[in-house]
Design an enzyme around this catalytic site. Structure first.
Site, PDB file in Angstrom:
ATOM      1  N   ALA A   1     -37.996  34.863  54.079  1.00 31.63           N
ATOM      2  CA  ALA A   1     -38.097  36.056  53.237  1.00 31.63           C
ATOM      3  C   ALA A   1     -37.745  35.745  51.793  1.00 31.63           C
ATOM      4  O   ALA A   1     -37.135  34.715  51.479  1.00 31.63           O
ATOM      5  CB  ALA A   1     -37.173  37.152  53.769  1.00 31.63           C
ATOM      6  N   CYS A   2     -38.131  36.665  50.901  1.00 33.78           N
ATOM      7  CA  CYS A   2     -37.732  36.589  49.495  1.00 33.78           C
ATOM      8  C   CYS A   2     -36.246  36.944  49.383  1.00 33.78           C
ATOM      9  O   CYS A   2     -35.760  37.791  50.140  1.00 33.78           O
ATOM     10  CB  CYS A   2     -38.531  37.590  48.655  1.00 33.78           C
ATOM     11  SG  CYS A   2     -40.305  37.272  48.584  1.00 33.78           S
ATOM     12  N   PRO A   3     -35.531  36.316  48.455  1.00 36.37           N
ATOM     13  CA  PRO A   3     -35.964  35.311  47.490  1.00 36.37           C
ATOM     14  C   PRO A   3     -35.732  33.874  47.959  1.00 36.37           C
ATOM     15  O   PRO A   3     -35.894  32.939  47.189  1.00 36.37           O
ATOM     16  CB  PRO A   3     -35.076  35.628  46.285  1.00 36.37           C
ATOM     17  CG  PRO A   3     -33.782  36.057  46.911  1.00 36.37           C
ATOM     18  CD  PRO A   3     -34.157  36.796  48.166  1.00 36.37           C
TER      19      PRO A   3
END
Length: 830
Positions: free
Chosen positions: A763-765
């Site tokens: 997932a981000c970041p």
């Protein structure tokens, strides 16, 4: 009726420890108002005490914790008084049997807490990452089909866990429910721990324990951990499960933090093994374990003069007209109410009476009436129900008609309690900061489809539940007809919509409803009416609505309802772009792509803030002599600070042990913090024992304070490239750091000629941070092919790499799959 100012409320001195707790809250409110403590630091402290912020600024929701729903008339009068004086004059019964007061000013909260404590009520741990209110069937003790009365067990567990050090900083909220019969009125399969009354062949009583249930955006049905838990093992087994969750729960992502995700990751057999292992280490090896000491709940009935059944009520006596019954005969308002709201008890001569509260709301004047009649007609005890109602038990059957007259005079005798017309709805956009749609407004609109007391018998056992967002506070996933609010952009406008879930149930067996179709809010009543029409047109003889839904299936039902999904343009009919009872056009925040470096910095800042919040609470608790809980808070502070620095390595470990291991391997060995903080896990330890000393607690807090300050200093000196600097004078330990198994590995080169870095599922970041770290190990002009998921990753990572000055040469679907993307980036020296 008595005026609220003249209520005779019996109070008791507040226990010193609880008074000190309230005084601490009041002190911190004062510090917040003078600016000595920030809003962000104060927030988790506020939540731990059961106080939520509202979407309206400057006011709060106070959630009163009512274990198993048990409430006395005296307590209800006090709630009425507080609601009238400090809130809106309305109390809201929730699906966890709590009572909420809304629009309470923060300076008044301490006074409300004192008033509650004087009658034995509290808000403590009704919110936050704790064990929430322990719920139970409202008919426990009087149910004709129960195995035994589960009331004292629910009460004992609830009060054992209240303020327990084990329960102060869980990864996420934790819910427990008790049911006494096979109908499972307390819905045990949707709880983190569900306890269903059971007996062995030898007559021994206990509970079947299921674990890992939950709703929200990812609903799960619980699985059976133990078929039979003897009473003396009840609390030890519960504690073991909580401990496993506390140790392994995901603290990095609130959306993946519930216990159901721990079970999903480990696999259920491994979760069972670990639970039994912890049980053995904590409790199972103690040969001198004392038997379970039950907390009593006095609920003796009012004496019967003549234990004869009431035969009817021929006159309406209240000026109400007559109605047609299910068989076409004329039915008086009393007869209708008695048919739907009065339940015979297993004790001959007594009945329980349900009070239908519209969407769970009850005015302060009505609370006083209910308290008075509870004392006049029975023993003064009441219970809230998980369907947002109240029930008065132990009513002599000969007095039911008399009770009806008193209730009807105050608008409390509406028929249809706990039936399909008794629609459950969360507060939605009325007060909730997470609400998307007006769930209460829609519920009122659906009253035309399901008129109280006049719903045909073929809908027996059907229910309707409406949540204002996907979080399922109204439990829409387990309703026959479940709805949850969303928004849908149409041109330049957004229209409120509901996702329709059909076929959910918890009645002996649990089933999650199937999302069938998305409907504009204004079409929901018509669509539900059409569903009823299709059911009555196409059903088989004797077929119930749930059976019909299961047989016909999603495709056919969706086809039936497709016409109701159509939305005219704003110009054609702007009413579709206003929510039910809304006065302004419906809007949602539209968030564009984010900047990954900023997201990583925000993640680091949030974790440092979390560490400071935990440290702050540790100090407060130690000052109030709650040493065991303060040690737990110090431990959590160290854990949060360590995870903050690990973001710079592209890591976000799930478990505590993994966090400490990776911190020692990747950061402590590099000299980024002082040497004294190496071997972090062994230095901070775990939860303190209940008999923790002041010196021990203060030593742990001092260690945690020093570590958090060291981590905070490291982040403050970090450059914009997320590189941590070595502490002056610190030597680096020789260490060979290899990528941990949880980090994605490059795949073999593909046609682009560049190595592949597979970050699908990251997932981000953190996907950006990992890419950045990989590029730092490459030469200028080298190329890297990065594989990313659709959505946030492909929106954010390429943009962030461009902002760093690198060249993004290709952005395209991976092998034609729009759910997966590849990005070819060329390193450019800064």
């Amino acid at each position: 009726m008595k005026t609220l100012d003249a209520l005779a409320i019996q109070t008791q001195p507040i226990p010193p420890a609880i008074l000190e707790e309230i005084e601490t809250f009041e002190s911190e409110v004062s510090r917040l108002q003078t600016g000595d403590v920030s809003v962000d630091i104060f927030k988790p402290f506020r939540l731990q005490h059961g106080i939520y912020g509202q979407r309206q600024p400057g006011v709060n929701m106070v959630r009163i914790k009512i274990p198993f729903g048990g409430l006395s008339a005296n307590q209800l009068r006090r709630v009425a008084e507080l609601a009238d004086r400090y809130a809106t004059g309305v109390g809201h019964v929730t699906t966890r049997q709590d009572i909420q007061l809304h629009f309470v000013r923060l300076p008044d909260v301490g006074t409300v807490m004192r008033g509650l404590a004087e009658v034995g009520l509290t808000t403590r741990e009704a919110c936050a990452n704790t064990v929430r209110n322990v719920t139970a069937c409202h008919l426990a003790g009087v149910c004709q089909g129960e195995v035994f009365d589960i009331t004292p067990y629910a009460k004992t567990v609830a009060l054992h866990l209240l303020r327990n050090p084990l329960n102060q900083s869980l990864p996420r909220k934790f819910k427990i429910a008790f049911s006494g019969c096979r109908h499972d009125c307390a819905l045990t399969p949707i709880h983190d721990i569900g306890l269903l009354a059971a007996t062995r062949e030898d007559g021994q009583i206990g509970f079947r324990m299921s674990v890992g249930g939950g709703l929200g955006s990812a609903p799960r049905v619980a699985q059976v951990l133990r078929e039979f838990v003897p009473m003396d093992d009840l609390i030890p087994t519960i504690e073991a499960v909580i401990k496993v969750f506390d140790t392994l729960g995901n603290r990095k992502n609130r959306n993946k933090a519930r216990m159901k995700f721990v079970i999903e990751k480990l696999g259920f057999p491994e979760f069972v093994r670990r639970s039994e292992q912890v049980y053995a280490s904590l409790h199972g090896i103690k040969p001198d374990r004392t038997p379970l000491a039950l907390l009593p709940h006095r609920d003796e009935p009012a004496p019967l003069i003549m234990p004869t059944k009431v035969t009817g009520h021929t006159g309406n006596g209240n000026g109400h007209g007559n109605a047609q019954g299910n068989g076409g005969s004329v039915e008086t308002p009393f007869a209708m109410w008695k048919r739907t709201n009065v339940l015979p008890q297993k004790q001959p001569g007594y009945a329980s009476v349900l009070l239908k509260l519209p969407m769970g709301d009850l005015t302060s004047d009505q609370m006083v009436v209910v308290a008075d009649v509870a004392e006049r007609y029975c023993n003064g005890n009441l219970r809230t129900t998980i369907n947002q109602n109240l029930i008065i038990r132990w009513i002599p059957e000969a007095r039911v008609a008399e009770l009806y007259s008193d209730l009807a005079a105050q608008g409390l005798a509406e028929p249809g309690a706990e039936r399909v017309e008794d629609i459950i709805a969360c507060p939605g956009t009325d007060t909730c900061g997470l609400g998307i749609t007006s769930s209460k407004g829609l519920a009122r609109a659906l009253a035309e489809v399901f008129p109280p007391g006049r719903v045909p018998a073929d809908l027996e056992g059907v229910d309707v539940k409406i949540s204002g967002c996907h979080n399922s506070c109204a439990q829409h996933h387990i309703a026959t007809i479940g709805l949850h609010g969303v928004g849908k952009r149409i041109g330049d406008h957004v229209a409120p919509h509901y996702e329709l879930h059909l076929g959910g149930q918890v009645n002996g067996t649990a089933k999650i409803g199937q999302m069938t179709v998305k409907l504009p809010a204004k079409n929901v009543p018509a669509a539900v009416s059409q569903l009823m029409t299709a059911y009555r047109r196409d059903r088989k003889a004797g077929e119930s609505l749930p059976a019909f839904v299961a047989r016909v299936g999603k495709s056919k039902l969706k086809e039936e309802l497709i016409p109701y999904t159509l939305v005219p343009s704003f110009k054609e009919d702007p009413s579709f772009y206003y929510d039910w009872e809304g006065e302004a056009e419906f809007v949602l925040e539209d968030l564009g792509p984010g900047e990954c470096a900023g997201g990583a910095l925000e993640m680091i800042d949030n974790r440092i803030l979390e560490a400071e919040q935990e440290l702050y609470q540790a100090r407060l608790l130690a000052d109030k002599h709650q040493y065991a809980v303060s040690v737990n808070k110090a431990y959590r502070a160290v854990l949060a600070a360590a995870k903050a620095l690990l973001v710079t390595e592209g890591l976000d470990p799930v478990t505590d042990a993994e966090t400490f291991q990776e911190f020692d391997l990747r950061l402590a060995s590099k000299g980024t913090i002082p040497t004294g903080y190496r071997n972090l896990g062994s230095q901070i330890g775990d939860l303190g024992p209940k008999d923790t000393t002041a010196d021990f607690a203060h030593s742990k807090i001092a260690f945690a304070r020093g570590f958090v300050e060291a981590c905070k200093s490291a982040t403050e000196q970090m450059d914009k490239d997320l590189k941590l600097k070595a502490v002056e004078g610190e030597s680096r330990a020789a260490a060979s750091v290899s990528e941990s198994p949880s980090v994605a590995h490059p795949a073999a080169p593909v046609s682009s000629g560049a190595p592949v870095y597979d970050l699908r599922g990251v997932a981000c970041p953190l996907n950006y941070v990992k890419t950045k770290l990989r590029l730092e190990m490459m030469e200028t002009g080298d190329r890297l092919e990065v594989w990313l998921d659709a959505g946030e990753p492909i929106k954010n990572v390429p943009m962030s790499l461009r902002n760093d000055g690198h060249k993004v040469l290709i952005e395209e679907p991976l092998d034609g799959q729009s759910a997966q993307w590849k990005v070819l980036v060329e390193k450019v020296e800064a």
